[in-house]
Design a protein around this motif. Structure first.
Motif, PDB file in Angstrom:
ATOM      1  N   MET A  58       0.831  -1.203   0.000  1.00 20.41           N
ATOM      2  CA  MET A  58       0.000   0.000   0.000  1.00 20.41           C
ATOM      3  C   MET A  58       0.867   1.256   0.000  1.00 20.41           C
ATOM      4  O   MET A  58       0.470   2.307   0.479  1.00 20.41           O
ATOM      5  N   HIS A  59       2.063   1.123  -0.535  1.00 22.18           N
ATOM      6  CA  HIS A  59       2.944   2.290  -0.625  1.00 22.18           C
ATOM      7  C   HIS A  59       2.389   3.279  -1.653  1.00 22.18           C
ATOM      8  O   HIS A  59       2.248   2.934  -2.834  1.00 22.18           O
ATOM      9  N   MET A  60       2.101   4.483  -1.246  1.00 25.79           N
ATOM     10  CA  MET A  60       1.579   5.497  -2.157  1.00 25.79           C
ATOM     11  C   MET A  60       2.699   6.102  -2.986  1.00 25.79           C
ATOM     12  O   MET A  60       3.805   6.338  -2.498  1.00 25.79           O
ATOM     13  N   ALA A  61       2.411   6.363  -4.249  1.00 23.33           N
ATOM     14  CA  ALA A  61       3.340   7.069  -5.117  1.00 23.33           C
ATOM     15  C   ALA A  61       3.131   8.573  -4.960  1.00 23.33           C
ATOM     16  O   ALA A  61       2.082   9.027  -4.493  1.00 23.33           O
ATOM     17  N   ASP A  62       4.137   9.346  -5.365  1.00 23.07           N
ATOM     18  CA  ASP A  62       4.059  10.801  -5.215  1.00 23.07           C
ATOM     19  C   ASP A  62       2.877  11.411  -5.958  1.00 23.07           C
ATOM     20  O   ASP A  62       2.282  12.393  -5.512  1.00 23.07           O
ATOM     21  N   ALA A  63       2.515  10.812  -7.093  1.00 22.56           N
ATOM     22  CA  ALA A  63       1.452  11.383  -7.926  1.00 22.56           C
ATOM     23  C   ALA A  63       0.094  11.376  -7.240  1.00 22.56           C
ATOM     24  O   ALA A  63      -0.815  12.095  -7.669  1.00 22.56           O
ATOM     25  N   LEU A  64      -0.046  10.613  -6.169  1.00 20.61           N
ATOM     26  CA  LEU A  64      -1.333  10.511  -5.481  1.00 20.61           C
ATOM     27  C   LEU A  64      -1.558  11.609  -4.448  1.00 20.61           C
ATOM     28  O   LEU A  64      -2.657  11.719  -3.891  1.00 20.61           O
ATOM     29  N   GLN A  83      13.101   1.454   2.180  1.00 17.64           N
ATOM     30  CA  GLN A  83      12.356   1.074   0.978  1.00 17.64           C
ATOM     31  C   GLN A  83      12.230   2.246   0.012  1.00 17.64           C
ATOM     32  O   GLN A  83      12.375   2.091  -1.197  1.00 17.64           O
ATOM     33  N   CYS A  84      11.961   3.414   0.562  1.00 20.04           N
ATOM     34  CA  CYS A  84      11.755   4.604  -0.260  1.00 20.04           C
ATOM     35  C   CYS A  84      13.052   5.059  -0.924  1.00 20.04           C
ATOM     36  O   CYS A  84      13.095   5.264  -2.148  1.00 20.04           O
ATOM     37  N   LEU A  85      14.106   5.212  -0.147  1.00 12.13           N
ATOM     38  CA  LEU A  85      15.346   5.794  -0.662  1.00 12.13           C
ATOM     39  C   LEU A  85      16.175   4.819  -1.488  1.00 12.13           C
ATOM     40  O   LEU A  85      16.701   5.173  -2.541  1.00 12.13           O
ATOM     41  N   LEU A  86      16.312   3.597  -1.020  1.00 11.96           N
ATOM     42  CA  LEU A  86      17.201   2.647  -1.679  1.00 11.96           C
ATOM     43  C   LEU A  86      16.525   1.850  -2.789  1.00 11.96           C
ATOM     44  O   LEU A  86      17.156   1.473  -3.783  1.00 11.96           O
ATOM     45  N   PHE A  87      15.200   1.600  -2.631  1.00 10.26           N
ATOM     46  CA  PHE A  87      14.498   0.737  -3.582  1.00 10.26           C
ATOM     47  C   PHE A  87      13.378   1.442  -4.354  1.00 10.26           C
ATOM     48  O   PHE A  87      12.681   0.802  -5.141  1.00 10.26           O
ATOM     49  N   ALA A  88      13.181   2.734  -4.098  1.00 14.95           N
ATOM     50  CA  ALA A  88      12.123   3.510  -4.777  1.00 14.95           C
ATOM     51  C   ALA A  88      10.755   2.867  -4.608  1.00 14.95           C
ATOM     52  O   ALA A  88       9.927   2.890  -5.513  1.00 14.95           O
ATOM     53  N   ASP A  89      10.525   2.278  -3.447  1.00 13.88           N
ATOM     54  CA  ASP A  89       9.231   1.658  -3.139  1.00 13.88           C
ATOM     55  C   ASP A  89       8.428   2.651  -2.310  1.00 13.88           C
ATOM     56  O   ASP A  89       8.649   2.814  -1.113  1.00 13.88           O
ATOM     57  N   GLY A  90       7.490   3.332  -2.949  1.00 13.78           N
ATOM     58  CA  GLY A  90       6.766   4.423  -2.300  1.00 13.78           C
ATOM     59  C   GLY A  90       7.460   5.735  -2.599  1.00 13.78           C
ATOM     60  O   GLY A  90       8.694   5.809  -2.661  1.00 13.78           O
ATOM     61  N   GLY A  91       6.685   6.773  -2.807  1.00 14.91           N
ATOM     62  CA  GLY A  91       7.262   8.063  -3.185  1.00 14.91           C
ATOM     63  C   GLY A  91       7.907   8.800  -2.026  1.00 14.91           C
ATOM     64  O   GLY A  91       7.509   8.642  -0.876  1.00 14.91           O
TER      65      GLY A  91
END
Length: 334
Positions: A1-7, A95-103
């Motif tokens: 349920m990681h939200m992307a920045d576009a949301l 997850q966010c910084l190293l794997f780009a999982d979630g914005g």
């Protein structure tokens, strides 16, 4: 349920960063008052365990969707709400910084949606009341399933509120809610079963590790394993899950992506310009293993490498933070 920045709109993102930062500040203050140095390795190992299990998407039969553990309920049932929340922040940050999982812009939202509810609502309003008069396998299973279902429903609903407040017109609030809540009900139930299995193992291995158990002083159950061996088992499981089982994770979109696709026909919402380009560029530079793989490579070894290395980094971040912020110091005896 990681939200992307576009949301999320910048104003909503800023608001959620403030809310999450306030909860983190409170948690730091609470944890610094605790005198339980044994929690330090538990934070590291369980942080790695949650990171690894989040790589395993399980298929929701008959839907074309998949889900994965959020982990907040699991962490708080072992570490308590504050330490569990801080551990989840470590996982989501890596997850966010190293794997780009979630914005990166949406990180405050993801911390709130995935960590706050599971750790604080799950621990204080569900786990603690159910365990008030003692622990048992039945109670652990009930609290795990109920906790995961309720907190994931809250997280999913928050996603819909955040997109509505952000003015994402392609995701009408009523339609989005009607799509998000049922699929995350199913995902929450499966997460509850997995969480229950892990916590029942801990109950058999070292019952005093469960949140609130050691404080009661009423639990006489003897653990099957030593503290060290219990953590070794959980650590080995984290490596095996992240390094091996991640290779057979479901390829179906997760509950959030599936819901977006049902409404818009695509798993992503487009955005460009301004802050979106800026944070996207920052994340592109920090993400050494985007989508848990080597850049510009289809090698499955990239997934294995990501699972193992990511787990180790989470251990380092969680344990390092404990010493940096001077968590769990032993109180001087008078």
């Amino acid at each position: 349920m990681h939200m992307a920045d576009a949301l999320v709109a910048p104003a909503v993102a800023t608001t959620m960063y403030i809310c999450s930062a306030a909860a983190a500040t409170y948690s730091v203050k609470k944890v610094r008052l605790e005198s339980e140095p044994k929690k330090i390795p538990v934070m590291g190992i369980m942080g790695a365990f949650v990171f690894a299990t989040q790589m395993i998407n399980f298929t929701i039969p008959g839907t074309g969707s998949s889900g994965h553990l959020c982990g907040g309920m699991l962490l708080s049932a072992l570490l308590g709400p504050s330490a569990g929340f801080l551990t989840m922040i470590g996982v989501l940050l890596i997850q966010c910084l190293l794997f780009a999982d979630g914005g990166l812009l949406a990180l405050g939202c993801n911390i709130w949606n995935m960590a706050f509810y599971g750790c604080f609502i799950g621990a204080l309003l569900i786990w603690k009341p159910i365990m008030k008069k003692g622990f048992s396998k039945t109670k652990i299973a009930l609290a795990s399933i109920l906790g995961c279902v309720i907190t994931l429903q809250l997280g999913a609903f928050s996603v819909t509120l955040e997109t509505m407040a952000s003015g994402i017109t392609s995701l009408p609030f009523g339609t989005f809610v009607a799509t998000m809540q049922p699929i995350h009900l199913a995902i929450g139930f499966v997460e509850g079963l997995i969480t229950a299995a892990v916590l029942i193992f801990v109950y058999e291995a070292r019952p005093e590790l469960l949140y609130g158990n050691a404080e009661k002083g009423t639990e006489k159950k003897q653990g099957r394993f030593s503290f060290k061996n219990t953590l070794v088992i959980l650590g080995v499981l984290a490596v095996l899950i992240g390094g091996c089982l991640s290779l057979v994770a479901s390829s179906h979109p997760d509950g959030l992506e599936w819901s977006i696709e049902k409404i818009t026909g695509s798993t992503e919402v487009e955005s460009s310009g301004g802050i979106y380009d800026t944070v996207g560029e920052i994340q592109e530079n920090t993400a050494l293993l985007p989508d848990y793989a080597f850049k510009n490579s289809d090698s499955t070894f990239g997934t294995t490498f990501s699972g193992i290395v990511g787990s180790l980094i989470v251990v380092g971040v969680c344990v390092g933070a404990c010493y940096a912020f001077k968590f769990f110091r032993k109180k001087k005896e008078s």
